[in-house]
Motif scaffolding. Sequence first.
Motif, mmCIF file in Angstrom:
data_model
loop_
_atom_site.group_PDB
_atom_site.id
_atom_site.type_symbol
_atom_site.label_atom_id
_atom_site.label_comp_id
_atom_site.label_asym_id
_atom_site.label_seq_id
_atom_site.Cartn_x
_atom_site.Cartn_y
_atom_site.Cartn_z
ATOM 1 N N LYS A 50 0.855 -1.191 0.000
ATOM 2 C CA LYS A 50 0.000 0.000 0.000
ATOM 3 C C LYS A 50 0.889 1.239 0.000
ATOM 4 C CE LYS A 50 -3.701 -2.641 2.052
ATOM 5 N NZ LYS A 50 -4.680 -2.789 3.099
ATOM 6 N N ASP A 51 0.548 2.245 0.845
ATOM 7 C CA ASP A 51 1.433 3.413 0.938
ATOM 8 C C ASP A 51 2.291 3.326 2.201
ATOM 9 O OD1 ASP A 51 -0.463 3.878 2.877
ATOM 10 O OD2 ASP A 51 -0.695 6.003 2.409
ATOM 11 N N VAL A 52 2.329 2.140 2.821
ATOM 12 C CA VAL A 52 3.015 1.962 4.095
ATOM 13 C C VAL A 52 4.511 1.700 3.919
ATOM 14 C CG1 VAL A 52 3.117 0.530 6.183
ATOM 15 C CG2 VAL A 52 0.905 1.103 5.167
ATOM 16 N N HIS A 53 4.871 0.840 2.964
ATOM 17 C CA HIS A 53 6.268 0.440 2.820
ATOM 18 C C HIS A 53 6.594 0.170 1.360
ATOM 19 C CE1 HIS A 53 9.639 -2.658 3.912
ATOM 20 N NE2 HIS A 53 10.139 -1.462 3.645
ATOM 21 N N ALA A 54 7.708 0.705 0.913
ATOM 22 C CA ALA A 54 8.243 0.422 -0.419
ATOM 23 C C ALA A 54 9.750 0.244 -0.276
ATOM 24 C CB ALA A 54 7.928 1.555 -1.389
ATOM 25 N N VAL A 55 10.278 -0.776 -0.938
ATOM 26 C CA VAL A 55 11.708 -1.053 -0.830
ATOM 27 C C VAL A 55 12.218 -1.595 -2.164
ATOM 28 C CG1 VAL A 55 11.380 -3.395 0.097
ATOM 29 C CG2 VAL A 55 13.491 -2.161 0.600
ATOM 30 N N THR A 56 13.436 -1.204 -2.519
ATOM 31 C CA THR A 56 14.118 -1.741 -3.693
ATOM 32 C C THR A 56 15.311 -2.539 -3.204
ATOM 33 O OG1 THR A 56 13.438 0.155 -5.027
ATOM 34 C CG2 THR A 56 15.258 -1.186 -5.875
ATOM 35 N N MET A 57 15.366 -3.798 -3.610
ATOM 36 C CA MET A 57 16.413 -4.732 -3.194
ATOM 37 C C MET A 57 17.272 -5.129 -4.386
ATOM 38 S SD MET A 57 15.745 -5.710 0.052
ATOM 39 C CE MET A 57 14.435 -6.113 1.217
ATOM 40 N N LYS A 58 18.550 -5.362 -4.111
ATOM 41 C CA LYS A 58 19.455 -5.922 -5.115
ATOM 42 C C LYS A 58 20.008 -7.227 -4.557
ATOM 43 C CE LYS A 58 23.395 -5.185 -8.043
ATOM 44 N NZ LYS A 58 24.215 -4.217 -8.720
ATOM 45 N N ILE A 59 19.970 -8.268 -5.364
ATOM 46 C CA ILE A 59 20.499 -9.561 -4.943
ATOM 47 C C ILE A 59 22.014 -9.521 -5.130
ATOM 48 C CG2 ILE A 59 20.444 -12.057 -5.296
ATOM 49 C CD1 ILE A 59 17.593 -11.578 -6.536
ATOM 50 N N THR A 60 22.739 -9.526 -4.004
ATOM 51 C CA THR A 60 24.189 -9.361 -4.054
ATOM 52 C C THR A 60 24.959 -10.657 -3.823
ATOM 53 O OG1 THR A 60 24.216 -8.717 -1.722
ATOM 54 C CG2 THR A 60 24.086 -6.936 -3.360
ATOM 55 N N GLU A 61 24.259 -11.680 -3.357
ATOM 56 C CA GLU A 61 24.937 -12.963 -3.157
ATOM 57 C C GLU A 61 23.913 -14.087 -3.246
ATOM 58 O OE1 GLU A 61 27.815 -15.182 0.131
ATOM 59 O OE2 GLU A 61 27.236 -13.094 0.458
ATOM 60 N N ILE A 62 24.271 -15.120 -3.989
ATOM 61 C CA ILE A 62 23.470 -16.342 -4.046
ATOM 62 C C ILE A 62 24.444 -17.514 -4.054
ATOM 63 C CG2 ILE A 62 22.032 -17.813 -5.489
ATOM 64 C CD1 ILE A 62 20.376 -15.546 -6.289
ATOM 65 N N VAL A 63 24.337 -18.345 -3.038
ATOM 66 C CA VAL A 63 25.090 -19.591 -2.970
ATOM 67 C C VAL A 63 24.034 -20.689 -2.862
ATOM 68 C CG1 VAL A 63 26.797 -20.948 -1.713
ATOM 69 C CG2 VAL A 63 26.996 -18.438 -1.773
ATOM 70 N N PRO A 64 23.794 -21.435 -3.943
ATOM 71 C CA PRO A 64 22.708 -22.413 -3.942
ATOM 72 C C PRO A 64 22.697 -23.293 -2.690
ATOM 73 C CG PRO A 64 23.634 -22.248 -6.125
ATOM 74 C CD PRO A 64 24.523 -21.428 -5.213
ATOM 75 N N ASP A 65 21.503 -23.381 -2.098
ATOM 76 C CA ASP A 65 21.235 -24.217 -0.935
ATOM 77 C C ASP A 65 21.975 -23.786 0.333
ATOM 78 O OD1 ASP A 65 19.864 -25.552 -2.933
ATOM 79 O OD2 ASP A 65 21.342 -27.164 -3.079
ATOM 80 N N LYS A 66 22.621 -22.593 0.310
ATOM 81 C CA LYS A 66 23.410 -22.125 1.459
ATOM 82 C C LYS A 66 23.081 -20.692 1.890
ATOM 83 C CE LYS A 66 26.608 -25.516 1.708
ATOM 84 N NZ LYS A 66 26.427 -26.541 2.695
ATOM 85 N N ARG A 67 22.953 -19.767 0.904
ATOM 86 C CA ARG A 67 22.868 -18.355 1.289
ATOM 87 C C ARG A 67 22.261 -17.503 0.185
ATOM 88 N NH1 ARG A 67 27.071 -13.877 3.575
ATOM 89 N NH2 ARG A 67 26.164 -14.136 5.624
ATOM 90 N N VAL A 68 21.482 -16.491 0.628
ATOM 91 C CA VAL A 68 20.945 -15.461 -0.258
ATOM 92 C C VAL A 68 21.108 -14.135 0.489
ATOM 93 C CG1 VAL A 68 18.882 -14.549 -1.412
ATOM 94 C CG2 VAL A 68 19.236 -17.031 -1.262
ATOM 95 N N VAL A 69 21.586 -13.106 -0.221
ATOM 96 C CA VAL A 69 21.730 -11.786 0.400
ATOM 97 C C VAL A 69 21.100 -10.737 -0.503
ATOM 98 C CG1 VAL A 69 23.321 -10.035 1.289
ATOM 99 C CG2 VAL A 69 23.891 -12.466 1.529
ATOM 100 N N TRP A 70 20.245 -9.901 0.112
ATOM 101 C CA TRP A 70 19.655 -8.754 -0.565
ATOM 102 C C TRP A 70 20.216 -7.490 0.064
ATOM 103 C CZ3 TRP A 70 14.061 -10.373 1.025
ATOM 104 C CH2 TRP A 70 13.685 -11.544 0.370
ATOM 105 N N ASN A 71 20.623 -6.543 -0.765
ATOM 106 C CA ASN A 71 21.035 -5.227 -0.279
ATOM 107 C C ASN A 71 19.917 -4.237 -0.559
ATOM 108 O OD1 ASN A 71 22.569 -2.427 -1.244
ATOM 109 N ND2 ASN A 71 23.308 -3.313 0.670
ATOM 110 N N VAL A 72 19.584 -3.435 0.454
ATOM 111 C CA VAL A 72 18.506 -2.459 0.318
ATOM 112 C C VAL A 72 19.059 -1.195 -0.348
ATOM 113 C CG1 VAL A 72 16.772 -1.091 1.513
ATOM 114 C CG2 VAL A 72 17.359 -3.368 2.370
ATOM 115 N N LEU A 73 18.573 -0.911 -1.556
ATOM 116 C CA LEU A 73 19.011 0.277 -2.298
ATOM 117 C C LEU A 73 18.196 1.506 -1.921
ATOM 118 C CD1 LEU A 73 19.424 -1.314 -5.846
ATOM 119 C CD2 LEU A 73 21.196 -0.950 -4.103
#
Length: 149
Positions: A50-73
């Motif tokens: 809605k008008d409560v929350h908006a965020v843009t994320m960039k996927i900066t790391e993906i290690v299959p079955d181990k790790r995912v990292v999003w950086n908030v732009l």
Amino acid sequence: MKTQDFSVAITVDDAPEKVFNAINNVRGWWSQEINGNTDKLGETWRYHYKDVHAVTMKITEIVPDKRVVWNVLENHFNFTNDQTEWVNSNVIFDISEKDGKTEMRLTHQGLVPGQECYDICSNAWTGYITGSLRDLITKGQGAPNPKEN
């Protein structure tokens, strides 16, 4: 004094691969209001509620079955004065095997006590992770925010 980044974990009987795939299916557990790809390294995507929350994320790391990292732009809350909260923070999903089970730990690096959004945001993350994401992994169906009209 050391800052305490917010963290929440779940443990499931499912394989790390299933947990990893569920994390990357952001529309299946967080919100159907996602624009962009949420499962490829280097991709940028946008979430809004809605008008409560908006965020843009960039996927900066993906290690299959181990790790995912999003950086908030970029980030906007309609309930905080400080619009820089979350900006340049990292949302980290770590997956590990323990005693025949899979643990998934979300750490929001940069979301710390004392911030305006801490109580609301930590409660929201806890609900999404321990409820919707867990259900997506274990039952095949999460409870994401529905698509807005």
